[in-house]
Design a protein around this motif. Sequence first.
Motif, mmCIF file in Angstrom:
data_model
loop_
_atom_site.group_PDB
_atom_site.id
_atom_site.type_symbol
_atom_site.label_atom_id
_atom_site.label_comp_id
_atom_site.label_asym_id
_atom_site.label_seq_id
_atom_site.Cartn_x
_atom_site.Cartn_y
_atom_site.Cartn_z
ATOM 1 N N TRP A 116 -0.047 6.826 5.949
ATOM 2 C CA TRP A 116 -0.150 6.153 4.645
ATOM 3 C C TRP A 116 -1.527 6.451 4.076
ATOM 4 O O TRP A 116 -2.504 6.483 4.809
ATOM 5 C CB TRP A 116 -0.050 4.629 4.783
ATOM 6 C CG TRP A 116 1.275 4.104 5.208
ATOM 7 C CD1 TRP A 116 1.854 4.297 6.419
ATOM 8 C CD2 TRP A 116 2.172 3.298 4.434
ATOM 9 N NE1 TRP A 116 3.065 3.653 6.449
ATOM 10 C CE2 TRP A 116 3.284 3.028 5.264
ATOM 11 C CE3 TRP A 116 2.133 2.773 3.141
ATOM 12 C CZ2 TRP A 116 4.362 2.265 4.817
ATOM 13 C CZ3 TRP A 116 3.196 2.005 2.705
ATOM 14 C CH2 TRP A 116 4.297 1.763 3.533
ATOM 15 N N LYS A 117 -1.560 6.622 2.749
ATOM 16 C CA LYS A 117 -2.869 6.728 2.096
ATOM 17 C C LYS A 117 -2.849 5.894 0.830
ATOM 18 O O LYS A 117 -1.946 5.995 0.006
ATOM 19 C CB LYS A 117 -3.175 8.193 1.748
ATOM 20 C CG LYS A 117 -4.503 8.384 1.063
ATOM 21 C CD LYS A 117 -5.683 8.031 1.969
ATOM 22 C CE LYS A 117 -7.010 8.050 1.213
ATOM 23 N NZ LYS A 117 -8.125 7.613 2.051
ATOM 24 N N GLN A 118 -3.858 5.098 0.698
ATOM 25 C CA GLN A 118 -3.958 4.155 -0.408
ATOM 26 C C GLN A 118 -5.364 4.234 -0.983
ATOM 27 O O GLN A 118 -6.331 4.341 -0.228
ATOM 28 C CB GLN A 118 -3.748 2.769 0.209
ATOM 29 C CG GLN A 118 -3.172 1.764 -0.688
ATOM 30 C CD GLN A 118 -2.663 0.563 0.119
ATOM 31 O OE1 GLN A 118 -2.084 0.719 1.182
ATOM 32 N NE2 GLN A 118 -2.917 -0.614 -0.413
ATOM 33 N N TYR A 119 -5.482 4.245 -2.311
ATOM 34 C CA TYR A 119 -6.796 4.114 -2.958
ATOM 35 C C TYR A 119 -6.789 2.753 -3.639
ATOM 36 O O TYR A 119 -6.064 2.578 -4.618
ATOM 37 C CB TYR A 119 -7.006 5.212 -3.995
ATOM 38 C CG TYR A 119 -7.140 6.608 -3.416
ATOM 39 C CD1 TYR A 119 -8.270 6.994 -2.708
ATOM 40 C CD2 TYR A 119 -6.117 7.535 -3.592
ATOM 41 C CE1 TYR A 119 -8.395 8.269 -2.187
ATOM 42 C CE2 TYR A 119 -6.235 8.819 -3.074
ATOM 43 C CZ TYR A 119 -7.376 9.173 -2.378
ATOM 44 O OH TYR A 119 -7.486 10.435 -1.864
ATOM 45 N N VAL A 169 -0.889 2.910 -3.774
ATOM 46 C CA VAL A 169 -0.367 3.648 -2.612
ATOM 47 C C VAL A 169 -0.038 5.056 -3.091
ATOM 48 O O VAL A 169 0.706 5.232 -4.054
ATOM 49 C CB VAL A 169 0.910 2.980 -2.061
ATOM 50 C CG1 VAL A 169 1.421 3.747 -0.852
ATOM 51 C CG2 VAL A 169 0.638 1.533 -1.706
ATOM 52 N N GLU A 185 3.219 7.360 1.538
ATOM 53 C CA GLU A 185 3.703 6.343 2.466
ATOM 54 C C GLU A 185 4.666 6.955 3.474
ATOM 55 O O GLU A 185 5.442 7.841 3.148
ATOM 56 C CB GLU A 185 4.369 5.182 1.731
ATOM 57 C CG GLU A 185 5.560 5.570 0.884
ATOM 58 C CD GLU A 185 6.238 4.375 0.240
ATOM 59 O OE1 GLU A 185 5.546 3.600 -0.432
ATOM 60 O OE2 GLU A 185 7.457 4.228 0.425
ATOM 61 N N GLU A 243 -10.582 13.276 4.027
ATOM 62 C CA GLU A 243 -10.173 11.901 3.727
ATOM 63 C C GLU A 243 -9.629 11.269 4.996
ATOM 64 O O GLU A 243 -9.112 11.975 5.863
ATOM 65 C CB GLU A 243 -9.015 11.902 2.713
ATOM 66 C CG GLU A 243 -9.342 12.461 1.381
ATOM 67 C CD GLU A 243 -9.752 11.394 0.409
ATOM 68 O OE1 GLU A 243 -9.770 10.205 0.787
ATOM 69 O OE2 GLU A 243 -10.055 11.756 -0.731
ATOM 70 N N ARG A 244 -9.734 9.951 5.078
ATOM 71 C CA ARG A 244 -9.176 9.226 6.219
ATOM 72 C C ARG A 244 -7.871 8.561 5.794
ATOM 73 O O ARG A 244 -7.767 8.030 4.689
ATOM 74 C CB ARG A 244 -10.136 8.126 6.683
ATOM 75 C CG ARG A 244 -11.513 8.601 7.019
ATOM 76 C CD ARG A 244 -11.583 9.366 8.312
ATOM 77 N NE ARG A 244 -11.268 8.517 9.466
ATOM 78 C CZ ARG A 244 -10.850 8.986 10.631
ATOM 79 N NH1 ARG A 244 -10.645 10.282 10.784
ATOM 80 N NH2 ARG A 244 -10.613 8.179 11.641
ATOM 81 N N THR A 258 -5.128 5.686 5.544
ATOM 82 C CA THR A 258 -5.204 4.225 5.538
ATOM 83 C C THR A 258 -4.487 3.675 6.774
ATOM 84 O O THR A 258 -4.932 2.727 7.410
ATOM 85 C CB THR A 258 -4.538 3.666 4.263
ATOM 86 O OG1 THR A 258 -5.085 4.358 3.140
ATOM 87 C CG2 THR A 258 -4.769 2.174 4.117
ATOM 88 N N ARG A 259 -3.366 4.307 7.107
ATOM 89 C CA ARG A 259 -2.602 3.967 8.317
ATOM 90 C C ARG A 259 -2.000 5.230 8.879
ATOM 91 O O ARG A 259 -1.811 6.202 8.150
ATOM 92 C CB ARG A 259 -1.459 3.008 7.960
ATOM 93 C CG ARG A 259 -1.764 1.577 8.236
ATOM 94 C CD ARG A 259 -0.507 0.751 8.070
ATOM 95 N NE ARG A 259 -0.346 0.336 6.687
ATOM 96 C CZ ARG A 259 0.790 -0.133 6.179
ATOM 97 N NH1 ARG A 259 1.875 -0.194 6.930
ATOM 98 N NH2 ARG A 259 0.866 -0.515 4.927
#
Length: 263
Positions: free
Chosen positions: A8-11, A15, A18, A51-52, A54-55
């Motif tokens: 998952w990546k969220q800014y 979202v 996902e 980038e890291r 989010t989950r």
Amino acid sequence: MIEVCNLWKQYGDQVVLERLNLRVKEGEFCSMVGASGCGKSTFLRLLLGQERATRGEILFDGEALPAEPDAHRGVVFQRYSVFDHLSVLRNVMLGLELPRARFTGRLFGARRRAAREEAAAMLERVGLGAALNKYPQQLSGGMQQRLAIAQALMMKPRVLLLDEPFGALDPGIRKDMHALLSDLWRESKLTIFMVTHDLKEGFTLGNRVLVFDKVRIDPQAPGAYGARITYDIPLDRPRASASAIHVAQAAVQGASRIELLSD
Ligand SMILES: Nc1ncnc2c1ncn2[C@@H]1O[C@H](COP(=O)(O)OP(=O)(O)OP(=O)(O)O)[C@@H](O)[C@H]1O
């Protein structure tokens, strides 16, 4: 060898990606297509380590991806990442000099000659053998992109990440670049991820096309849901047919829910 597990990546509240799950074997060429803004470049930056997540996580040979970009992963963007004040040859040598001569950024004597020969051979390979002493501004767009590819390959990456690498090039030059990239891919075990808006390019070059799309959309909260890989189309089987291209086309044009015709 690359495994993406429930990523998952969220800014902030938005979202972007996902539940991304993916396994890519060494030597695969994944083209990535999808509507503008659906998170393809973000995924590339996650693979690069810029980038890291989010989950979730990305595993490289079973181990968590290093938190920083490293020499395993080469990258070529649409905009050329070359140094204007350095000659073509120095631009490519730099990739060898910086890690080998950390403080001065320059090698001397036999090591410098070896680096020069290695860089010249790579430039020959990408068709820039006659332009070693030119400066980037003196090169055409296609030549600059060849230079960027030579720079990336010089580090002998295992994974090459391409973000619309040929987007700014004329059709004729694009075709030459396609041939070059195909040759380089076939003769190495390089694993390639390439974002493209050009479906034909994606289907011609890749052996797998990943379609990114948003499955859920809430008009009241546009950032609530992210994109996923909705189709993973293998191209080394004859079944990769007109319907597969249709599916990819609909996703690129932003049509979210489409029927997978006859497949
Ligand atoms: N650093 C960031 N901070 C906040 N939002 C970001 C950041 N990077 C990307 N985004 C947002 O994430 C979404 C996905 O962007 P991304 O560039 O990954 O899409 P894309 O599929 O590559 O788009 P395109 O095909 O147009 O290049 C966009 O809505 C963008 O605004």
